[in-house]
Scaffold this active site. Structure first.
Site, PDB file in Angstrom:
ATOM      1  N   LYS A   1       0.808  -1.214   0.000  1.00  0.00           N
ATOM      2  CA  LYS A   1       0.000   0.000   0.000  1.00  0.00           C
ATOM      3  C   LYS A   1       0.851   1.278   0.000  1.00  0.00           C
ATOM      4  O   LYS A   1       1.901   1.328   0.645  1.00  0.00           O
ATOM      5  CB  LYS A   1      -0.881  -0.038   1.256  1.00  0.00           C
ATOM      6  CG  LYS A   1      -1.798   1.164   1.435  1.00  0.00           C
ATOM      7  CD  LYS A   1      -2.911   1.211   0.426  1.00  0.00           C
ATOM      8  CE  LYS A   1      -3.554   2.588   0.345  1.00  0.00           C
ATOM      9  NZ  LYS A   1      -4.255   2.808  -0.924  1.00  0.00           N
TER      10      LYS A   1
ATOM     11  N   VAL B   1      -9.583   6.168  -2.221  1.00  0.00           N
ATOM     12  CA  VAL B   1      -9.075   5.846  -0.887  1.00  0.00           C
ATOM     13  C   VAL B   1      -8.207   6.986  -0.368  1.00  0.00           C
ATOM     14  O   VAL B   1      -8.341   7.398   0.785  1.00  0.00           O
ATOM     15  CB  VAL B   1      -8.291   4.517  -0.927  1.00  0.00           C
ATOM     16  CG1 VAL B   1      -7.564   4.289   0.397  1.00  0.00           C
ATOM     17  CG2 VAL B   1      -9.231   3.350  -1.231  1.00  0.00           C
TER      18      VAL B   1
ATOM     19  N   CYS C   1      -0.867   9.229  -8.077  1.00  0.00           N
ATOM     20  CA  CYS C   1      -2.108   8.971  -7.351  1.00  0.00           C
ATOM     21  C   CYS C   1      -3.098  10.108  -7.594  1.00  0.00           C
ATOM     22  O   CYS C   1      -2.827  11.257  -7.259  1.00  0.00           O
ATOM     23  CB  CYS C   1      -1.860   8.839  -5.856  1.00  0.00           C
ATOM     24  SG  CYS C   1      -3.404   8.534  -4.965  1.00  0.00           S
TER      25      CYS C   1
HETATM   26  C1  LIG Z   1      -8.563   0.516  -4.126  1.00  0.00           C
HETATM   27  C2  LIG Z   1      -7.295   0.880  -4.841  1.00  0.00           C
HETATM   28  C3  LIG Z   1      -6.245   1.500  -4.143  1.00  0.00           C
HETATM   29  C4  LIG Z   1      -5.075   1.851  -4.794  1.00  0.00           C
HETATM   30  N1  LIG Z   1      -4.043   2.418  -4.093  1.00  0.00           N
HETATM   31  C5  LIG Z   1      -2.864   2.686  -4.711  1.00  0.00           C
HETATM   32  C6  LIG Z   1      -1.747   3.204  -4.010  1.00  0.00           C
HETATM   33  O1  LIG Z   1      -1.781   3.376  -2.793  1.00  0.00           O
HETATM   34  N2  LIG Z   1      -0.611   3.488  -4.692  1.00  0.00           N
HETATM   35  C7  LIG Z   1      -0.519   3.277  -6.044  1.00  0.00           C
HETATM   36  O2  LIG Z   1       0.519   3.550  -6.646  1.00  0.00           O
HETATM   37  N3  LIG Z   1      -1.546   2.773  -6.735  1.00  0.00           N
HETATM   38  C8  LIG Z   1      -2.718   2.466  -6.120  1.00  0.00           C
HETATM   39  N4  LIG Z   1      -3.749   1.940  -6.837  1.00  0.00           N
HETATM   40  C9  LIG Z   1      -3.593   1.701  -8.281  1.00  0.00           C
HETATM   41  C10 LIG Z   1      -3.211   0.258  -8.585  1.00  0.00           C
HETATM   42  O3  LIG Z   1      -1.971  -0.054  -7.991  1.00  0.00           O
HETATM   43  C11 LIG Z   1      -3.118   0.047 -10.108  1.00  0.00           C
HETATM   44  O4  LIG Z   1      -2.154   0.924 -10.627  1.00  0.00           O
HETATM   45  C12 LIG Z   1      -4.433   0.313 -10.809  1.00  0.00           C
HETATM   46  O5  LIG Z   1      -5.504  -0.149 -10.020  1.00  0.00           O
HETATM   47  C13 LIG Z   1      -4.522  -0.320 -12.201  1.00  0.00           C
HETATM   48  O6  LIG Z   1      -4.427  -1.708 -12.156  1.00  0.00           O
HETATM   49  P1  LIG Z   1      -5.729  -2.680 -12.106  1.00  0.00           P
HETATM   50  O7  LIG Z   1      -6.638  -2.238 -13.190  1.00  0.00           O
HETATM   51  O8  LIG Z   1      -5.185  -4.062 -12.280  1.00  0.00           O
HETATM   52  O9  LIG Z   1      -6.326  -2.474 -10.762  1.00  0.00           O
HETATM   53  C14 LIG Z   1      -4.937   1.575  -6.191  1.00  0.00           C
HETATM   54  C15 LIG Z   1      -5.983   0.962  -6.870  1.00  0.00           C
HETATM   55  C16 LIG Z   1      -7.150   0.601  -6.223  1.00  0.00           C
HETATM   56  C17 LIG Z   1      -8.258  -0.066  -7.008  1.00  0.00           C
END
Ligand SMILES: Cc1cc2nc3c(=O)[nH]c(=O)nc-3n(C[C@H](O)[C@H](O)[C@H](O)COP(=O)(O)O)c2cc1C
Ligand SMILES: Cc1cc2nc3c(=O)[nH]c(=O)nc-3n(C[C@H](O)[C@H](O)[C@H](O)COP(=O)(O)OP(=O)(O)OC[C@H]3O[C@@H](n4cnc5c(N)ncnc54)[C@H](O)[C@@H]3O)c2cc1C
Ligand SMILES: Cc1cc2nc3c(=O)[nH]c(=O)nc-3n(C[C@H](O)[C@H](O)[C@H](O)COP(=O)(O)OP(=O)(O)OC[C@H]3O[C@@H](n4cnc5c(N)ncnc54)[C@H](O)[C@@H]3O)c2cc1C
Ligand SMILES: Cc1cc2nc3c(=O)[nH]c(=O)nc-3n(C[C@H](O)[C@H](O)[C@H](O)COP(=O)(O)O)c2cc1C
Ligand code: FES
Ligand code: FES
Lengths: 303, 257, 303, 257
Positions: C45, C71, C130
């Site tokens: 995280k 978040v 972010c």
């Molecule tokens: C609930 C949630 C929380 C996330 N928190 C972070 C984070 O703290 N730091 C970060 O770099 N990316 C964060 N992301 C982004 C994910 O790491 C990822 O880059 C993004 O969801 C795209 O990939 P996916 O489509 O497989 O989820 C978050 C994504 C989700 C859905």
């Protein structure tokens, strides 16, 4: 009964529901399914100065809740449009808006000039955001300077309503919107497709002949709604919203985010009657909530 | 063209992959006239992954029962869901779409060459030719015996020749190697099936001076001329397979170049 | 049996499958479901210098083939991480990579500095993308200058592998990638979430307390694959790809587009065992195609 | 926590909206110990629109039949698909999730107050309290008679009081207006249902010095602490409803401020 009329510049729409360029042919393709006269307007296929064959097959790939296309502005050119298509479609009881595309500023200007003379052709949509052509197309839409330049050039030859269609493939769509507003656009429409790609893992080849193509459909809706909201808060001209609209609820969402009118695109392929269903759904929503006119809903998201 | 809900009347598996599904308009309205070679666009419900409709050929029109027949092969999620429908389920269909095979004005020796589920539109074509009083011949190919579909239906309308790659039924090999092509004289060949097969058939027809039409299965988004995704390169340039096809005279195509 | 090992800078992964920051907690949350030791790595995280409460409820909205989240980097701060979480998770038989976030360059630097001292902490991922924090966050990732600046600053204090996570909300992601490569990044990871929004049409309120949030899930996959391909062709450092991966086929697609490793994000919520299924699927694909090492597949889309 | 396929053993509509569904692990493995207040995350198949799992409370565990009971109300596409499942269908479930209601150490006068489908976890709680030898009382509310679910099941474990808004069953009005709250003395109130109802119950408990736990239904993406989407603002700051809840002592919440 709630009022559904909206104005985009001098263009009067009987309701805010129109169909998106490249997804509705010249209207004719949908005549069997719906009464075209019940739509606010029809944005016809991207039209260029010269005829174009478009890109090679395959031009389409299905994706999660959407599709990629790389049609590449296949059309018979503006002269053919004026001589053969316009005479037929000008009889429709709705607004026909030509989506004007080009590779150079001169192309856009020459095409717009030819269309300016047609009566029953109240507006054009300047497509500076097509991701599927090698030259011009989207490249105009990704910088404020070039977007303003092509808008200004067309403005000089086109006195009627000029809508500029924006590309979502940018860092700040509201900056581009402000630039084209400053250059004389009467309205902005957004979004065009997102540049995307898909690979067949067995053949290891891209699924589109052009490698990349434009993503559309419900998958893009959350990004499109956000962009409409950003642009609505940045410009004074009316915004026409689109991107993944597949039911009346989506249409209301775009209107609340700031769309004076909406365009239905890809979903026409799945339900060719969806546009008229959306007109009905909006009307019922307004009545249910005692809203006198759809205009009172534009941008009225509560913060 | 119309968009209408249909009810599934029956769904019969013909082998482990292919299903014959008979549907009728839910509102009971009589089916309009349709022509062999035309197809329909089916909305796939209850699927996570299928977004677009799926194009499927008209296999037969049973006017007595007001039924449209389709023959569907499971190849992915969409066809899987269609094959899983049971009697009483509904299916939203846009129909009829596309052009059709040309029916010769005068009596002609026709051969209908199909491979796998590509035989689907040929049954309807055979029926129409037979109704016209022409006795069509059929040449059906598959990998193995169970791939030969609706054999007895075809036999109602004319002689049926078969090939299988493993020799389990009919002559062994590909359709273009079947002896009937040497023995009998045909004036018109219709073909539908995998592209390599159709290209081979087209080449045979062309080099023997036989008129030939092929039915294409290009990827489609809309099916009714609105998206321009389904184009085929022809001597006239890029044309839509869904409106100017799916049936093309092979002379129009660039396959023989 | 095909080789699955890949290197990202000095970081050695036993296989290319890792889990995305913010979707996998600290690994612990998934211990009941899978053997964490079978993963190439875990991106934990987003961690900041100071503790953060994150944004208000609601923080989530479902969208077509995806979800929005806001978040907002809720976490207990880097000191808590080092004192309480690190001692537990450093025992996992996989790479733990901390996702470092901040509001100012000083934040990033101070956080990275603290992490640099931990052994068993071979790499960090610099989150300059972010979309869910008011200050900093994505704003660093949308211009070449600021992206390079924060990368360069952290580079000076962090000698181990530094991966920079890019924002997709830009006109040219390959320009940003080149900028951070030039500033010393050992690798780039992409994509973070797309800025999106959804409105509840009955209450007329945004579905997220923050109005906009980050879109993730299969819906974004075609755009993410395109961006990976663009970046792969623009930089020399290894690319870590993500965005909507929900099965091994998607993972292969990202690898063909140029990903040396992949991250599985949102789909972990739907199938908490998906990451290990993807490891197996990749291995079987390689064996079926007689490919000796997954490294031989990276960027090998046929053009 | 586990993720497992379950088989639907039965699906009984309780009224036009609510279904009682009993499922058992497909592989036959015995259900682990679960506690009232815990919930499960259900994967919804065959849907265009549902992407995330759907959280549903444990309504009962029937150890004799190795069955997990859930009570589901159709409110949208996800619950619709779950309610449409028939015996023999499978359902992928992550379970058990969350904390649980606290069971008092010593015999206590407990009242379990539920509204609508919010009564779901209270049946399991009532059973556990009754097994402990405490005789719980139940106060169930609904708009009309048919909204009162599983009445006879509740009656096995203790006295049941009801309110309906239209007065068609029990006392007319809201649960917080029921005369039993005045007449009887309770030391512990548990509540689950629509938030306005729970807030009213919490206020009643608080002003009468009664201990009170409420079960929350915050929006969830994962259900097991990985996404941080489901937070509730508490006196300790933002905490995850899925791991530190769904059951909270009302003193921890900011509802009473
Ligand atoms: C609930 C949630 C929380 C996330 N928190 C972070 C984070 O703290 N730091 C970060 O770099 N990316 C964060 N992301 C982004 C994910 O790491 C990822 O880059 C993004 O969801 C795209 O990939 P996916 O489509 O497989 O989820 C978050 C994504 C989700 C859905
Ligand atoms: C005019 C026309 C008539 C057809 N008639 C029949 C028929 O009578 N019976 C029948 O079983 N099939 C027919 N097809 C093919 C059928 O449309 C595809 O098999 C189907 O769309 C695949 O969907 P899916 O979701 O099962 O597979 P997907 O998961 O979408 O794909 C599985 C495989 O099928 C290919 N495919 C996907 N969509 C199409 C498409 N639109 N056309 C061709 N190939 C595709 C994909 O490239 C992939 O290799 C016809 C196609 C066309 C264009
Ligand atoms: C811990 C917990 C236990 C629950 N127990 C039960 C139960 O035993 N029986 C039951 O029928 N329902 C229960 N719910 C509520 C149930 O999860 C939602 O009704 C369901 O997710 C709605 O999905 P849908 O696709 O049918 O509706 P959607 O189309 O997703 O939404 C319809 C409406 O329901 C609301 N909603 C959507 N998701 C949730 C959610 N996760 N939580 C609360 N509201 C939501 C939406 O805001 C919308 O107003 C529980 C929820 C939680 C968090
Ligand atoms: C097959 C296809 C062709 C398109 N052609 C054009 C075009 O010629 N000109 C244009 O401005 N937009 C074109 N678009 C973009 C749509 O008009 C619309 O902006 C986009 O698809 C997003 O809306 P949707 O998600 O509702 O489809 C095309 C889209 C599709 C799917
Ligand atoms: S499939 Fe759309 S034009 Fe042919
Ligand atoms: S729902 Fe994901 S942390 Fe609670």
């Amino acid at each position: 009964m709630a009022g559904l009329e909206v104005n985009i510049g001098d263009l009067k729409l009987k309701n805010p529901v129109t169909t998106a360029s490249g997804t509705f042919g010249y209207g004719t393709e949908y005549k069997d399914f719906i009464d075209l006269g019940s739509l606010g307007g029809i944005f016809v296929k991207g039209t260029t100065l010269e005829p174009r064959q478009g890109n090679d097959y395959p031009r389409m790939a299905e994706t999660p809740s959407g599709m990629l296309n790389s049609v590449g502005l296949q059309n018979k050119g503006v002269d053919y449009f004026i001589d053969h298509l316009y005479p037929v479609i000008k009889e429709y009881d709705t607004n026909i808006i030509v989506n004007v595309s080009g590779s150079t500023i001169e192309d856009y200007v020459a095409t717009a000039e030819k269309l300016a003379d047609l009566d029953k052709m109240p507006a054009i949509e300047l497509n500076i955001s097509c991701p599927n052509v090698k030259e011009g197309g989207m490249s105009f839409g990704v910088s404020c300077e070039s977007a303003a330049k092509v808008t200004r050039a067309v403005r000089e030859v086109f006195p009627k309503t000029m809508i500029v269609k924006l590309s979502p493939n940018v860092t700040s769509i509201s900056e581009i919107a402000k630039a084209v507003e400053g250059a004389g656009a009467d309205s902005v429409s957004l979004v065009n497709t997102f540049l995307g790609m898909a690979i067949d893992i067995e053949s290891r080849r891209p699924k589109l002949s052009t490698t990349t193509g434009g993503l559309s459909g419900p998958c893009i809706k959350p990004i499109a709604v956000r962009m409409v909201w950003e642009v609505y808060n940045a410009v004074k001209v009316p915004v026409i919203g689109m991107g993944g609209i597949s039911n009346w609820q989506d249409a209301i969402e775009f209107i609340l985010a700031g769309s004076s009118a909406i365009q239905v695109g890809t979903y026409n392929f799945i339900d060719p009657t969806i546009s008229v269903k959306i007109v009905k759904g909006i009307e019922e929503y307004l009545d249910r909530h005692n809203i006198a006119s759809v205009r009172d809903l534009v941008g009225q998201m509560c913060k | 063209m119309k968009v209408l809900d249909f009810i599934v009347r029956s769904n019969e598996p013909l082998n482990d992959k292919n299903h014959l599904i008979k549907v009728t308009p839910e509102n009971g309205e009589p089916l309009p006239e349709m022509f062999p070679g035309q197809f329909v666009q089916i909305l796939v419900n209850n699927s996570h992954d299928v977004f677009l409709r799926r194009p499927v050929s008209i296999n037969n029109i049973d006017l007595d029962n007001n039924e449209l027949w389709i023959l569907v092969k499971r190849v992915g999620e969409g066809t899987e869901k269609i094959c899983n429908l049971v009697s009483g389920d509904t299916m939203n269909i846009i129909f009829p779409l596309g052009n059709s095979f040309s029916i010769p004005e005068k009596k002609t020796n026709t051969l209908l060459v199909g491979g796998g589920v590509g035989t689907a539109p040929l049954l309807f074509l055979g029926k129409k030719l037979s109704e016209k009083g022409y006795k069509p011949a059929f040449l059906l190919g598959g990998r193995t015996e169970s791939d030969i579909l609706q054999l007895s239906d075809f036999e109602q309308y004319g002689d049926v020749y078969c090939t299988t790659e493993d020799g389990s039924f009919g002559e062994k090999g590909f359709v273009t190697g079947h002896s009937v092509l040497q023995k009998n004289r045909f004036d018109f060949i219709y073909t539908c099936g995998p592209k390599p097969m159709m290209v081979a058939v087209a080449k045979h027809a062309n080099s023997n001076g036989i008129d030939c039409e092929a039915s294409l299965e290009n990827l489609m988004a809309c099916g009714f001329g609105a998206c321009l995704c389904c184009i085929e390169k022809t001597v006239r340039g890029n044309v839509c397979t869904c409106t100017e096809g799916p049936v093309f005279n092979i002379k129009e195509l660039t396959w023989l170049d």
